[in-house]
Design a protein around this motif. Structure first.
Motif, PDB file in Angstrom:
ATOM      1  N   PHE A   1     -12.915   5.223 -12.831  1.00  0.00           N
ATOM      2  CA  PHE A   1     -11.740   6.106 -12.830  1.00  0.00           C
ATOM      3  C   PHE A   1     -11.174   6.241 -11.417  1.00  0.00           C
ATOM      4  CE2 PHE A   1     -11.982   9.061 -16.802  1.00  0.00           C
ATOM      5  CZ  PHE A   1     -11.840   7.946 -17.615  1.00  0.00           C
ATOM      6  N   PHE A   2      -9.859   6.108 -11.325  1.00  0.00           N
ATOM      7  CA  PHE A   2      -9.138   6.378 -10.077  1.00  0.00           C
ATOM      8  C   PHE A   2      -8.091   7.450 -10.364  1.00  0.00           C
ATOM      9  CE2 PHE A   2     -10.725   2.082  -9.737  1.00  0.00           C
ATOM     10  CZ  PHE A   2     -11.165   1.987  -8.426  1.00  0.00           C
ATOM     11  N   PHE A   3      -7.870   8.282  -9.388  1.00  0.00           N
ATOM     12  CA  PHE A   3      -6.818   9.296  -9.508  1.00  0.00           C
ATOM     13  C   PHE A   3      -5.874   9.120  -8.321  1.00  0.00           C
ATOM     14  CE2 PHE A   3     -10.570  10.764 -11.622  1.00  0.00           C
ATOM     15  CZ  PHE A   3     -10.089  11.293 -12.820  1.00  0.00           C
ATOM     16  N   LEU A   4      -4.674   8.694  -8.610  1.00  0.00           N
ATOM     17  CA  LEU A   4      -3.694   8.504  -7.535  1.00  0.00           C
ATOM     18  C   LEU A   4      -2.869   9.776  -7.423  1.00  0.00           C
ATOM     19  CD1 LEU A   4      -2.437   6.405  -5.526  1.00  0.00           C
ATOM     20  CD2 LEU A   4      -0.715   5.986  -7.278  1.00  0.00           C
ATOM     21  N   VAL A   5      -2.987  10.424  -6.260  1.00  0.00           N
ATOM     22  CA  VAL A   5      -2.260  11.687  -6.085  1.00  0.00           C
ATOM     23  C   VAL A   5      -1.227  11.513  -4.978  1.00  0.00           C
ATOM     24  CG1 VAL A   5      -4.202  13.095  -6.861  1.00  0.00           C
ATOM     25  CG2 VAL A   5      -3.955  12.592  -4.445  1.00  0.00           C
TER      26      VAL A   5
ATOM     27  N   LEU B   1     -17.127  11.825 -10.285  1.00  0.00           N
ATOM     28  CA  LEU B   1     -16.055  11.909 -11.284  1.00  0.00           C
ATOM     29  C   LEU B   1     -15.037  10.776 -11.151  1.00  0.00           C
ATOM     30  CD1 LEU B   1     -15.430  15.752 -11.092  1.00  0.00           C
ATOM     31  CD2 LEU B   1     -16.518  14.497 -12.955  1.00  0.00           C
ATOM     32  N   GLY B   2     -15.049  10.098 -10.037  1.00  0.00           N
ATOM     33  CA  GLY B   2     -14.070   9.026  -9.835  1.00  0.00           C
ATOM     34  C   GLY B   2     -13.558   9.031  -8.407  1.00  0.00           C
ATOM     35  N   THR B   3     -12.649   8.114  -8.143  1.00  0.00           N
ATOM     36  CA  THR B   3     -12.135   7.940  -6.787  1.00  0.00           C
ATOM     37  C   THR B   3     -10.722   8.509  -6.702  1.00  0.00           C
ATOM     38  OG1 THR B   3     -13.381   5.885  -6.696  1.00  0.00           O
ATOM     39  CG2 THR B   3     -11.693   6.215  -4.988  1.00  0.00           C
ATOM     40  N   VAL B   4     -10.561   9.452  -5.794  1.00  0.00           N
ATOM     41  CA  VAL B   4      -9.232  10.026  -5.581  1.00  0.00           C
ATOM     42  C   VAL B   4      -8.571   9.280  -4.428  1.00  0.00           C
ATOM     43  CG1 VAL B   4      -7.940  12.093  -4.898  1.00  0.00           C
ATOM     44  CG2 VAL B   4      -9.908  12.286  -6.442  1.00  0.00           C
ATOM     45  N   VAL B   5      -7.379   8.780  -4.671  1.00  0.00           N
ATOM     46  CA  VAL B   5      -6.653   8.011  -3.657  1.00  0.00           C
ATOM     47  C   VAL B   5      -5.302   8.687  -3.427  1.00  0.00           C
ATOM     48  CG1 VAL B   5      -5.675   5.758  -3.080  1.00  0.00           C
ATOM     49  CG2 VAL B   5      -7.753   5.890  -4.455  1.00  0.00           C
ATOM     50  N   ALA B   6      -4.997   8.928  -2.157  1.00  0.00           N
ATOM     51  CA  ALA B   6      -3.690   9.521  -1.834  1.00  0.00           C
ATOM     52  C   ALA B   6      -2.670   8.397  -1.638  1.00  0.00           C
ATOM     53  CB  ALA B   6      -3.792  10.354  -0.560  1.00  0.00           C
ATOM     54  N   THR B   7      -1.473   8.604  -2.092  1.00  0.00           N
ATOM     55  CA  THR B   7      -0.433   7.588  -1.876  1.00  0.00           C
ATOM     56  C   THR B   7      -0.184   7.443  -0.375  1.00  0.00           C
ATOM     57  OG1 THR B   7       1.261   9.276  -2.090  1.00  0.00           O
ATOM     58  CG2 THR B   7       0.758   7.988  -4.065  1.00  0.00           C
ATOM     59  N   PRO B   8       0.089   6.208   0.097  1.00  0.00           N
ATOM     60  CA  PRO B   8       0.384   6.040   1.525  1.00  0.00           C
ATOM     61  C   PRO B   8       1.649   6.810   1.905  1.00  0.00           C
ATOM     62  CG  PRO B   8       0.107   3.916   0.426  1.00  0.00           C
ATOM     63  CD  PRO B   8       0.164   4.955  -0.645  1.00  0.00           C
ATOM     64  N   LYS B   9       1.753   7.094   3.187  1.00  0.00           N
ATOM     65  CA  LYS B   9       2.913   7.873   3.632  1.00  0.00           C
ATOM     66  C   LYS B   9       4.138   6.994   3.828  1.00  0.00           C
ATOM     67  CE  LYS B   9       0.264  11.628   5.679  1.00  0.00           C
ATOM     68  NZ  LYS B   9       0.130  12.295   4.376  1.00  0.00           N
TER      69      LYS B   9
ATOM     70  N   GLY C   1       1.877   3.242  -4.185  1.00  0.00           N
ATOM     71  CA  GLY C   1       0.499   3.720  -4.120  1.00  0.00           C
ATOM     72  C   GLY C   1      -0.436   2.885  -4.995  1.00  0.00           C
ATOM     73  N   LEU C   2       0.049   2.479  -6.152  1.00  0.00           N
ATOM     74  CA  LEU C   2      -0.783   1.653  -7.039  1.00  0.00           C
ATOM     75  C   LEU C   2      -1.041   0.281  -6.422  1.00  0.00           C
ATOM     76  CD1 LEU C   2       0.886   2.646 -10.429  1.00  0.00           C
ATOM     77  CD2 LEU C   2      -1.519   3.031  -9.818  1.00  0.00           C
ATOM     78  N   LEU C   3      -0.011  -0.280  -5.785  1.00  0.00           N
ATOM     79  CA  LEU C   3      -0.206  -1.567  -5.099  1.00  0.00           C
ATOM     80  C   LEU C   3      -1.223  -1.412  -3.969  1.00  0.00           C
ATOM     81  CD1 LEU C   3       3.491  -2.860  -4.872  1.00  0.00           C
ATOM     82  CD2 LEU C   3       1.720  -3.604  -6.455  1.00  0.00           C
ATOM     83  N   TYR C   4      -1.098  -0.300  -3.247  1.00  0.00           N
ATOM     84  CA  TYR C   4      -2.032   0.003  -2.157  1.00  0.00           C
ATOM     85  C   TYR C   4      -3.453   0.138  -2.697  1.00  0.00           C
ATOM     86  CZ  TYR C   4      -4.491   3.353   0.863  1.00  0.00           C
ATOM     87  OH  TYR C   4      -5.434   4.014   1.603  1.00  0.00           O
ATOM     88  N   LEU C   5      -3.573   0.865  -3.803  1.00  0.00           N
ATOM     89  CA  LEU C   5      -4.895   1.105  -4.389  1.00  0.00           C
ATOM     90  C   LEU C   5      -5.541  -0.228  -4.793  1.00  0.00           C
ATOM     91  CD1 LEU C   5      -5.640   3.894  -6.989  1.00  0.00           C
ATOM     92  CD2 LEU C   5      -6.570   1.618  -7.305  1.00  0.00           C
ATOM     93  N   GLU C   6      -4.766  -1.075  -5.456  1.00  0.00           N
ATOM     94  CA  GLU C   6      -5.320  -2.369  -5.886  1.00  0.00           C
ATOM     95  C   GLU C   6      -5.747  -3.201  -4.675  1.00  0.00           C
ATOM     96  OE1 GLU C   6      -3.631  -3.470 -10.270  1.00  0.00           O
ATOM     97  OE2 GLU C   6      -2.698  -4.497  -8.579  1.00  0.00           O
TER      98      GLU C   6
END
Lengths: 341, 644
Positions: B39-43, B63-71, B106-111
C-alpha cells in the motif's frame, strides 16, 4: 533555461536539433557564446555536446562544477571553443587545472582579419596564442580560409562549416522572390544586393530584413518588402520560400546564411568565397558565385540564371544543392577529424 | 500488488470519512494472514503539512508507505514544470486541474523513487484529482498497465446538488462539476459501497449502462479500535444529543439546531445538552448556524470545535448521535456509532440511510422525515427509546484482495485510421513552409493528411518534395470563408480532423498521440492538450537569444482546458484549444455557419462539446497559442448564440 540564470546552457534545442551526427565527433564538447549568432548557428550544426556561455557573465562555481561533472559523466576528452572571449579563456584555464592532460582543448576562430578594426579580436588572438604556448590549448584553428597566413601558429587548413541538418523538407517556393537577410552596413553590402534584386526582371519581390534607407533616390522600391524579426525556425521557413538568397558581402568566412539556405534547398548568391578547392569547383558554386561583390549587373544576371533554372529544371537544381551539401558534410567531418587528431 | 491511494486526509492525523476508510483499508491489509498488497498513500505536500510524521506513523504501524507529492512538476517536462507550478491553486477549475497535475506528477515520482509499477491507483471521486492521471493513461503517456479506480464518496457536483442554495453556478463551479463528471465517467473501474449511491450517481450524471458495468460494489472495512470502544451510558442521568459530522450545508447542522430549539421550547426542563462537536471552514456559515440558537437556549446548544479524540469520545459516550445529512455515500460515522450501540437518529430522506437494508427503524436507529419539526419529535422518542440492537456489518472484501479483479473493458484498437489536418489563414508562403516543416515528421505516413487552403495567388509557387499526403486547395482569400471549409470537409474521407489556423503551433507529437488515443478509445470523440499561451510582449522579448533560440526566452502561461464541459458552452469560447483533434463523425456541417467568419472554429468545437463529446486533454503543453487576431464579430454575441 537562460544563460543569464544558469551561467552555462547545455544542449539547448536550437543548438542540437539541427546537428549532424558522427560516431567520433559526437564525443566533442563545443563551448560558444549565446549572443554571437553566426558562430552559434555554425556550432549548432556540428556533431557533439553543446555548452553555451556568455561573454557578459562568468559562470559561478556551481555552474563550473556542473561543467566538470558533465565532462566526466560523458567521458569527454576534447573541448572546442567556437569563438573566443575572456570568459572562454577563464573556463579553459579552469578546465586545464581540473582535468590536466586528460582533456585536450582547441580554439576555432570565426574572424576575418578585416574585422581587426575591432581591436578586441586581436586581443583575443593574443590570448589564444598565449594559451597555446602555456599548454592550455593544443591547437588553434579557423573557419576563415588561409588564416594561417594571418597568424602562422594557426592550423594551416580550414575547418569547414556544416549546413543545418534538417533532412529533405517539403517546400513551396516562390520562383520570383529573392531574400536579402543582411544588416545595413558597409561590410554586408545591402545596397548592392538590393539593387541587383530590384533590377532582375525575373523577380517581382525583394524581401529585406533591413531597409536600404534612401535607395528610392536611385531606384523604385515597389518590389521591396520588409520582413519583421524572425527566430531560427521562421528564418528557415522564410529562406525556403524564395528562389534565392542574395548575400554578396565584402568580407566573409563561411556565411551561415548561405548554408541555412542550402539546407532548405535555396541557393545563395555570394561573392567568391574560396572556402575549399572542391567547393569552389562545384557546379552550384559556379552558378552562384560572382567575381566582384559590388557588381550589381553580375549579381542580377546570376539571380536571373537561378530563377530560370528553377522554372526549367527545379529537380536538377535541388539535386545540385543536395550534392554540394553532401560534399560539404564530407569535407567538414574530414577537417574536424584531422584538426582534432 | 502495488496499490496507491491518493488523499489529503488520513486517520488518525486528519478527520474525515475518506481518511478513516483508507486507514481501515490499511489495517485490514496488514492483518491479513497472506495475500497482502503493497500500500502507498500519495498525499499532497501543499495540503498536508506534516507528511513526515504521517509517514513515520504508517511505517511504525506497518500500514503502508506515505509519499508526499514533490514540490515541483519536474516529472512532467521542463515547460510543464514551470508553467503548471505557476497555476493558481484554490477553488476553480484551473485550481482543481493543478491539484490533478500535482498528483499525476507525484505518481510518476513515486514509481520512479521505488522502482515499481503501480497496479491500482485509487482516487476519491471528489475534486477531480484523477483528471490528469486518467488523461495520461488514455493518452498513452503513463500507467499503461495500471487500473485507475474512482471510489464513489461524494463529488462536489453531488454535494452541490444536495445543497442547492449555497453555491453560485459560475464558471468555477461548473468547471469543477464537469471535471469530476469526466473522471467518474472515464475511470477504469468505480467502487461503490451502496448500490443506491451508484444509481444516484448514474442518474445525476446521466450515465448509460456501459458506465454501470464498470462499477464494483463492496462494503468497506469498518471497525472500532480499542480506544474507540466504550459503553454508551444510555441509562445514566440526562442524555445529550450530538452532531459530529463536518459543518457543511448538506450535512444539515442547521436541522440539528433548529430541532433542538423546537425541542427545548417544548421541554424547558430538559437537563441535557445539544453538542456540535465538529469542524468546518466557512466562518460565515458557522456564524449563521450560531445565530440560529435562540439566546434562551444558548447554554444548552453548544459548539465545540476541533475536539481532542478523548473529549469527542466522552461526549459520544453520553449522547444520542444525530446524522441529519441530506446526502451520504455511506457514512462511516453512522456505522461506527451503530457498532458502539449508540442511539442513532438518521435522516430518512438520505438515500444511504432511508434506502439501505442495514438501517432498520426502531431496531438499530430512529429516523425522521427531513424536517426540523419531525426531528424535534424524534428527539423526544429517542430519549424514551430502548437501547438499539447491534447488528453485524456486511462482510468486507476489497477488490484488491479478491483472486480476480473485474476485467477491464479494452476495445480493439483501429490501425488504419486517417487523420486530416486542415491548415488555413496563411498570409505568407513562409507561414505555409513553417507548418510543413513542423509536421514534416508525419508527412511520410499514409495515415496522415495535411490539407492546406492557400490564397490563389500562391498557385504559381513551385512545390518541391511535397509528399502525396499534402494536398493543396486554393481560395480567393488568405482566410477562407466558412462555406469553402464546409465544402472541403464534405470531400474528406479522414476518420479524424484537426484545424491548423494561424496564431499558434502544435507539436507533431500531439497528432500522433491524438490519433492513437482515438484509435484505442472508441468512446473518445475529441482530443486536446493543455496550452501554452504567449502574449504579444512575450513574443517580443529579447531573452530569446539567451536560451533555446527556437523558442522565445520567456515561458508565457498555461491555459488550462476543462475538457468535455458542455455546461461551459456559452460561457467560454476556449473550452478546448482550436487545434484540437476530433472524429470526423462529430462534425455537423450545418454547424459551420457562413456568417461565423473567424469564429467558425470555436463555434464548431463548442457545439461538438455541447453534444457531450467525450474529451481527452493530454496533460502536456503540446499546443502553443499566440494572441488571437482581432475578429470583427462580437465575442459576447457569439457566446450568446452558442448558449441559445
Amino acid at each position: 533555461m537562460l544563460v543569464s540564470q544558469h551561467g552555462i546552457l547545455f544542449n539547448a534545442a536550437s543548438d542540437t536539433v539541427r546537428a549532424h551526427r558522427h560516431p567520433e565527433l559526437d564525443r566533442v564538447l563545443h563551448i560558444f557564446d549565446v549572443y554571437w549568432h553566426g558562430i552559434r548557428s555554425a556550432t549548432a550544426c556540428l556533431p557533439g555536446h553543446k555548452a553555451a556561455i556568455s561573454h557578459k557573465h562568468l559562470p559561478d562555481a556551481d555552474a563550473l562544477a556542473y561543467l566538470c561533472a558533465y565532462i566526466a559523466k560523458h567521458n569527454i576528452s576534447q573541448v572546442c571553443y567556437q569563438g573566443f572571449s575572456e570568459n572562454a579563456l577563464a573556463i579553459a584555464k579552469f578546465l586545464r587545472n581540473e582535468f590536466g592532460a586528460a582533456l585536450s582543448q582547441y580554439v576555432i576562430t570565426h574572424v576575418s582579419p578585416a574585422q581587426f578594426q575591432n581591436h578586441f579580436e586581436m586581443v583575443m588572438i593574443r590570448e589564444m596564442l598565449n594559451g597555446l604556448k602555456s599548454g592550455v590549448f593544443q591547437k588553434l584553428g579557423s573557419v576563415k580560409p588561409r588564416f594561417s597566413g594571418v597568424v602562422p601558429a594557426f592550423w594551416p587548413k580550414t575547418l569547414i562549416n556544416l549546413a543545418p541538418n534538417v533532412g529533405a523538407l517539403p517546400t513551396l517556393r516562390n520562383p520570383d522572390t529573392v531574400l536579402i537577410p543582411v544588416e545595413n552596413n558597409w561590410r554586408k553590402n545591402l545596397y548592392t544586393n538590393a539593387l541587383a534584386g530590384i533590377h532582375c526582371e525575373e523577380i517581382t519581390k525583394v524581401q529585406v530584413v533591413n531597409w536600404p534607407i534612401e535607395i528610392a533616390n536611385v531606384v523604385g522600391v515597389e518590389k521591396l518588402e520588409w520582413l519583421p524579426f524572425m527566430r531560427p525556425p521562421q528564418i528557415l521557413a522564410q529562406v525556403a520560400s524564395c528562389a534565392a538568397i542574395l548575400h554578396a558581402s565584402l568580407i566573409e568566412c563561411q556565411p551561415m546564411t548561405q548554408l541555412e539556405g542550402l539546407a532548405v534547398g535555396t541557393p545563395c548568391i555570394t561573392a567568391r568565397l574560396g572556402v575549399h578547392a572542391e567547393i569552389d569547383q562545384h557546379p552550384l558554386s559556379q552558378l552562384c558565385e560572382v567575381e566582384f561583390a559590388d557588381d550589381v549587373g553580375a549579381l542580377s544576371q546570376t539571380l536571373t540564371n537561378i530563377c530560370r533554372y528553377w522554372r526549367r529544371d527545379a529537380a536538377g537544381l535541388s539535386a545540385m544543392i543536395e550534392d554540394q551539401l553532401e560534399l560539404r558534410k564530407h569535407l567538414s567531418m574530414q577537417s574536424y577529424l584531422e584538426f582534432l587528431s | 500488488m502495488n496499490v496507491c491511494f491518493i488523499t489529503n486526509e488520513l486517520h488518525p492525523f486528519k478527520p474525515g470519512g475518506i481518511g478513516r476508510l483508507l486507514y481501515n483499508f490499511a489495517v485490514q491489509n496488514r492483518d491479513r494472514p497472506n495475500g497482502r498488497c503493497n500500500f502507498f498513500f500519495l498525499v499532497a505536500s501543499t495540503e498536508v503539512p506534516d507528511t513526515d510524521s504521517l509517514a513515520a506513523y504508517f511505517a511504525e504501524h506497518d500500514l503502508g508507505t506515505v509519499v508526499a507529492t514533490p514540490k515541483n512538476f519536474s516529472f512532467l517536462g521542463d515547460y510543464e514544470n514551470r508553467l503548471f507550478e505557476a497555476l493558481p491553486s484554490g477553488h476553480s477549475g484551473t485550481g482543481r486541474v493543478r491539484n490533478a497535475l500535482e498528483y499525476y506528477n507525484g505518481l510518476l515520482y513515486l514509481e520512479a523513487k521505488y522502482g515499481i509499477k503501480l497496479d491500482v491507483i485509487e482516487f476519491p471521486d471528489f475534486a477531480a484529482w484523477g483528471f490528469a492521471t486518467l488523461s495520461a493513461k488514455r493518452a498513452g503517456l503513463a500507467f499503461a498497465d495500471a487500473r485507475i479506480v474512482l471510489r464513489l464518496h461524494s463529488t462536489q457536483g453531488i454535494i452541490y446538488d444536495a445543497e442547492p442554495f449555497y453555491h453560485p453556478m459560475g464558471h468555477s463551479e461548473r468547471s469543477i462539476i464537469e471535471l469530476e463528471r469526466q473522471c467518474v465517467e472515464q475511470a477504469d473501474t468505480l467502487i461503490s459501497h451502496l448500490p443506491v449511491i451508484t444509481q444516484a450517481n448514474q442518474k445525476y450524471y446521466d450515465f448509460d449502462s456501459a458506465w454501470s458495468a464498470k462499477v464494483v460494489h463492496e462494503f468497506p472495512p469498518i471497525f472500532l479500535e480499542d480506544e474507540e470502544v466504550f459503553t454508551v451510558n444510555a441509562e445514566t442521568g440526562a442524555q445529550n444529543f450530538i452532531f459530529s459530522s463536518r459543518i457543511q450545508p448538506f450535512k444539515r447542522p442547521d436541522l440539528f439546531i433548529k430541532a433542538a430549539a423546537i425541542f427545548l421550547d417544548r421541554q424547558p426542563d430538559y437537563q441535557g445538552r445539544f453538542y456540535m462537536v465538529s469542524y468546518g471552514w466557512d466562518e460565515r456559515y458557522i456564524n449563521w448556524l450560531k445565530g440560529l440558537i435562540p439566546q434562551r437556549h444558548s447554554k444548552k446548544v453548544l459548539f465545540i470545535f476541533n475536539a481532542e479524540a478523548n473529549l469527542r469520545n466522552r461526549l459520544l459516550q453520553e449522547s444520542i448521535v444525530v446524522i441529519p445529512s441530506n446526502y451520504e455515500s455511506l457514512c462511516v460515522f453512522a456505522y461506527e456509532s451503530a457498532l458502539r450501540g449508540s442511539k442513532l437518529i438518521l435522516n430518512r430522506r438520505c438515500l444511504a440511510f432511508g434506502e439501505v437494508d442495514y438501517w432498520v427503524e426502531g431496531e438499530n436507529c430512529l429516523q425522521f422525515n427531513g424536517t426540523a419539526e419531525d426531528l424535534a419529535c424524534v428527539y423526544e422518542q429517542a430519549l424514551a427509546a430502548p437501547a438499539p440492537v447491534i447488528k453485524p456489518l456486511p462482510e468486507s472484501l476489497c477488490f484488491w484482495h479478491k483472486p480476480d479483479l473485474p476485467p477491464l473493458v479494452q476495445a480493439k484498437a483501429k490501425t488504419d485510421s486517417k487523420l486530416a489536418v486542415v491548415g488555413y489563414g496563411f498570409s505568407a508562403l513562409a507561414q505555409v513552409n513553417e507548418r510543413l516543416f513542423e509536421l514534416s515528421s508525419l508527412l511520410d505516413d499514409d495515415r496522415f493528411e495535411l490539407h492546406l487552403i492557400l490564397n490563389v495567388s500562391y498557385k504559381q509557387a513551385l512545390a518541391l518534395k511535397l509528399p502525396k499526403t499534402v494536398k493543396l486547395h486554393y481560395c480567393a482569400w488568405d482566410v477562407p470563408n466558412p462555406d469553402s471549409i464546409k465544402s472541403l470537409l464534405n470531400g474528406l474521407d479522414a476518420d479524424y480532423l484537426a484545424f491548423s489556423p494561424p496564431g499558434g503551433q502544435v507539436a507533431a507529437e500531439f497528432y500522433t498521440l491524438a490519433r492513437q488515443a482515438l484509435d484505442r478509445h472508441q468512446d473518445l470523440s475529441l482530443i486536446s492538450s493543455q496550452v501554452r499561451v504567449l502574449k504579444e510582449e512575450d513574443l517580443r522579448s529579447s531573452l530569446w537569444q539567451e536560451g533555446n533560440r527556437d523558442d522565445y526566452g520567456v515561458d508565457g502561461n498555461a491555459k488550462i482546458s476543462m475538457g468535455g464541459a458542455p455546461s461551459l458552452v456559452g460561457m467560454d469560447m476556449h473550452i478546448v484549444s482550436p487545434y484540437s483533434c476530433f472524429r470526423r463523425s462529430e462534425v455537423d456541417l450545418a454547424n459551420i455557419h457562413e456568417e461565423s467568419a473567424d469564429f467558425f472554429l470555436p463555434l464548431l468545437l463548442s457545439r461538438i462539446i455541447a453534444k457531450k463529446a467525450r474529451t481527452l486533454v493530454i496533460p502536456k503543453l503540446l499546443i502553443t497559442e499566440y494572441p488571437s487576431q482581432k475578429a470583427f464579430l462580437n465575442e459576447a454575441a457569439v457566446l450568446h448564440a452558442l448558449a441559445s
